[in-house]
Design a protein around this motif. Sequence first.
Motif, PDB file in Angstrom:
ATOM      1  N   SER A  23       0.828  -1.213   0.000  1.00  0.00           N
ATOM      2  CA  SER A  23       0.000   0.000   0.000  1.00  0.00           C
ATOM      3  C   SER A  23       0.857   1.255   0.000  1.00  0.00           C
ATOM      4  O   SER A  23       0.579   2.204  -0.745  1.00  0.00           O
ATOM      5  CB  SER A  23      -0.917   0.009   1.220  1.00  0.00           C
ATOM      6  N   VAL A  24       1.888   1.267   0.826  1.00  0.00           N
ATOM      7  CA  VAL A  24       2.781   2.422   0.882  1.00  0.00           C
ATOM      8  C   VAL A  24       3.519   2.571  -0.450  1.00  0.00           C
ATOM      9  O   VAL A  24       3.690   3.682  -0.963  1.00  0.00           O
ATOM     10  CB  VAL A  24       3.775   2.290   2.066  1.00  0.00           C
ATOM     11  N   GLY A  25       3.926   1.447  -1.025  1.00  0.00           N
ATOM     12  CA  GLY A  25       4.626   1.494  -2.311  1.00  0.00           C
ATOM     13  C   GLY A  25       3.775   2.061  -3.417  1.00  0.00           C
ATOM     14  O   GLY A  25       4.237   2.868  -4.221  1.00  0.00           O
ATOM     15  N   ILE A  26       2.511   1.659  -3.455  1.00  0.00           N
ATOM     16  CA  ILE A  26       1.608   2.185  -4.487  1.00  0.00           C
ATOM     17  C   ILE A  26       1.394   3.677  -4.290  1.00  0.00           C
ATOM     18  O   ILE A  26       1.388   4.447  -5.253  1.00  0.00           O
ATOM     19  CB  ILE A  26       0.276   1.412  -4.481  1.00  0.00           C
ATOM     20  N   LYS A  27       1.242   4.108  -3.047  1.00  0.00           N
ATOM     21  CA  LYS A  27       1.075   5.545  -2.776  1.00  0.00           C
ATOM     22  C   LYS A  27       2.312   6.323  -3.236  1.00  0.00           C
ATOM     23  O   LYS A  27       2.201   7.406  -3.800  1.00  0.00           O
ATOM     24  CB  LYS A  27       0.842   5.795  -1.283  1.00  0.00           C
ATOM     25  N   MET A  28       3.493   5.754  -2.984  1.00  0.00           N
ATOM     26  CA  MET A  28       4.731   6.436  -3.371  1.00  0.00           C
ATOM     27  C   MET A  28       4.874   6.496  -4.889  1.00  0.00           C
ATOM     28  O   MET A  28       5.281   7.513  -5.446  1.00  0.00           O
ATOM     29  CB  MET A  28       5.945   5.738  -2.750  1.00  0.00           C
ATOM     30  N   LEU A  29       4.544   5.405  -5.582  1.00  0.00           N
ATOM     31  CA  LEU A  29       4.699   5.356  -7.028  1.00  0.00           C
ATOM     32  C   LEU A  29       3.713   6.255  -7.761  1.00  0.00           C
ATOM     33  O   LEU A  29       3.999   6.710  -8.868  1.00  0.00           O
ATOM     34  CB  LEU A  29       4.551   3.919  -7.526  1.00  0.00           C
ATOM     35  N   THR A  30       2.578   6.521  -7.165  1.00  0.00           N
ATOM     36  CA  THR A  30       1.573   7.356  -7.828  1.00  0.00           C
ATOM     37  C   THR A  30       1.577   8.798  -7.317  1.00  0.00           C
ATOM     38  O   THR A  30       0.707   9.575  -7.710  1.00  0.00           O
ATOM     39  CB  THR A  30       0.168   6.751  -7.637  1.00  0.00           C
ATOM     40  N   SER A  31       2.524   9.164  -6.499  1.00  0.00           N
ATOM     41  CA  SER A  31       2.559  10.527  -5.971  1.00  0.00           C
ATOM     42  C   SER A  31       3.033  11.509  -7.042  1.00  0.00           C
ATOM     43  O   SER A  31       3.623  11.142  -8.051  1.00  0.00           O
ATOM     44  CB  SER A  31       3.485  10.600  -4.757  1.00  0.00           C
ATOM     45  N   ASP A  32       2.757  12.781  -6.810  1.00  0.00           N
ATOM     46  CA  ASP A  32       3.144  13.822  -7.764  1.00  0.00           C
ATOM     47  C   ASP A  32       4.662  13.940  -7.889  1.00  0.00           C
ATOM     48  O   ASP A  32       5.174  14.150  -8.985  1.00  0.00           O
ATOM     49  CB  ASP A  32       2.556  15.172  -7.345  1.00  0.00           C
ATOM     50  N   SER A  33       5.379  13.819  -6.778  1.00  0.00           N
ATOM     51  CA  SER A  33       6.844  13.928  -6.856  1.00  0.00           C
ATOM     52  C   SER A  33       7.430  12.765  -7.640  1.00  0.00           C
ATOM     53  O   SER A  33       8.389  12.947  -8.399  1.00  0.00           O
ATOM     54  CB  SER A  33       7.448  13.984  -5.452  1.00  0.00           C
ATOM     55  N   ALA A  34       6.846  11.574  -7.511  1.00  0.00           N
ATOM     56  CA  ALA A  34       7.331  10.426  -8.293  1.00  0.00           C
ATOM     57  C   ALA A  34       7.037  10.640  -9.779  1.00  0.00           C
ATOM     58  O   ALA A  34       7.876  10.309 -10.622  1.00  0.00           O
ATOM     59  CB  ALA A  34       6.681   9.146  -7.802  1.00  0.00           C
ATOM     60  N   LYS A  35       5.896  11.213 -10.093  1.00  0.00           N
ATOM     61  CA  LYS A  35       5.567  11.472 -11.491  1.00  0.00           C
ATOM     62  C   LYS A  35       6.537  12.466 -12.105  1.00  0.00           C
ATOM     63  O   LYS A  35       6.914  12.346 -13.267  1.00  0.00           O
ATOM     64  CB  LYS A  35       4.127  11.967 -11.618  1.00  0.00           C
ATOM     65  N   ARG A  36       6.958  13.469 -11.323  1.00  0.00           N
ATOM     66  CA  ARG A  36       7.946  14.427 -11.826  1.00  0.00           C
ATOM     67  C   ARG A  36       9.263  13.723 -12.133  1.00  0.00           C
ATOM     68  O   ARG A  36       9.916  14.016 -13.133  1.00  0.00           O
ATOM     69  CB  ARG A  36       8.151  15.548 -10.820  1.00  0.00           C
ATOM     70  N   VAL A  37       9.640  12.784 -11.272  1.00  0.00           N
ATOM     71  CA  VAL A  37      10.867  12.013 -11.508  1.00  0.00           C
ATOM     72  C   VAL A  37      10.726  11.184 -12.784  1.00  0.00           C
ATOM     73  O   VAL A  37      11.650  11.108 -13.596  1.00  0.00           O
ATOM     74  CB  VAL A  37      11.194  11.114 -10.301  1.00  0.00           C
ATOM     75  N   TYR A  38       9.564  10.560 -12.992  1.00  0.00           N
ATOM     76  CA  TYR A  38       9.328   9.773 -14.197  1.00  0.00           C
ATOM     77  C   TYR A  38       9.434  10.632 -15.444  1.00  0.00           C
ATOM     78  O   TYR A  38      10.037  10.236 -16.438  1.00  0.00           O
ATOM     79  CB  TYR A  38       7.954   9.110 -14.171  1.00  0.00           C
ATOM     80  N   VAL A  39       8.844  11.827 -15.380  1.00  0.00           N
ATOM     81  CA  VAL A  39       8.876  12.725 -16.536  1.00  0.00           C
ATOM     82  C   VAL A  39      10.306  13.138 -16.847  1.00  0.00           C
ATOM     83  O   VAL A  39      10.725  13.147 -18.015  1.00  0.00           O
ATOM     84  CB  VAL A  39       7.977  13.960 -16.286  1.00  0.00           C
ATOM     85  N   LYS A  40      11.075  13.455 -15.825  1.00  0.00           N
ATOM     86  CA  LYS A  40      12.472  13.837 -16.052  1.00  0.00           C
ATOM     87  C   LYS A  40      13.278  12.683 -16.629  1.00  0.00           C
ATOM     88  O   LYS A  40      14.125  12.879 -17.506  1.00  0.00           O
ATOM     89  CB  LYS A  40      13.101  14.330 -14.748  1.00  0.00           C
ATOM     90  N   ALA A  41      13.017  11.472 -16.171  1.00  0.00           N
ATOM     91  CA  ALA A  41      13.740  10.307 -16.683  1.00  0.00           C
ATOM     92  C   ALA A  41      13.389  10.049 -18.149  1.00  0.00           C
ATOM     93  O   ALA A  41      14.279   9.771 -18.966  1.00  0.00           O
ATOM     94  CB  ALA A  41      13.430   9.079 -15.839  1.00  0.00           C
TER      95      ALA A  41
END
Length: 96
Positions: A23-41
């Motif tokens: 549950s914590v992992g899914i919350k972390m992967l779908t967070s806005d800061s994680a999405k910014r990291v994905y976009v930069k990558a």
Amino acid sequence: MSALKLLKGTHGLLLGAGVVIGSVGIKMLTSDSAKRVYVKAVAAGMRAKHACEDTFESARAEVDDIVAEAAYLNETAYGSEAEPDVESGEPASTEA
């Protein structure tokens, strides 16, 4: 083996820990800061792809120049002589 016995022992603790971590992992992967990291990558990957394509295109242009110069050299040095065609044994045509 009943479900009650399974939940009482360490298996139940491991199951609960797995659910919490998931549950914590899914919350972390779908967070806005994680999405910014994905976009930069992905943007960095696209820049790398573009740089590779530019390098490939410049190498292709260099090879085309070398082939053109070699063809010109063959025409000027050997005149209208043409190399025989390997399949038919007859001289190849010089039309381009």
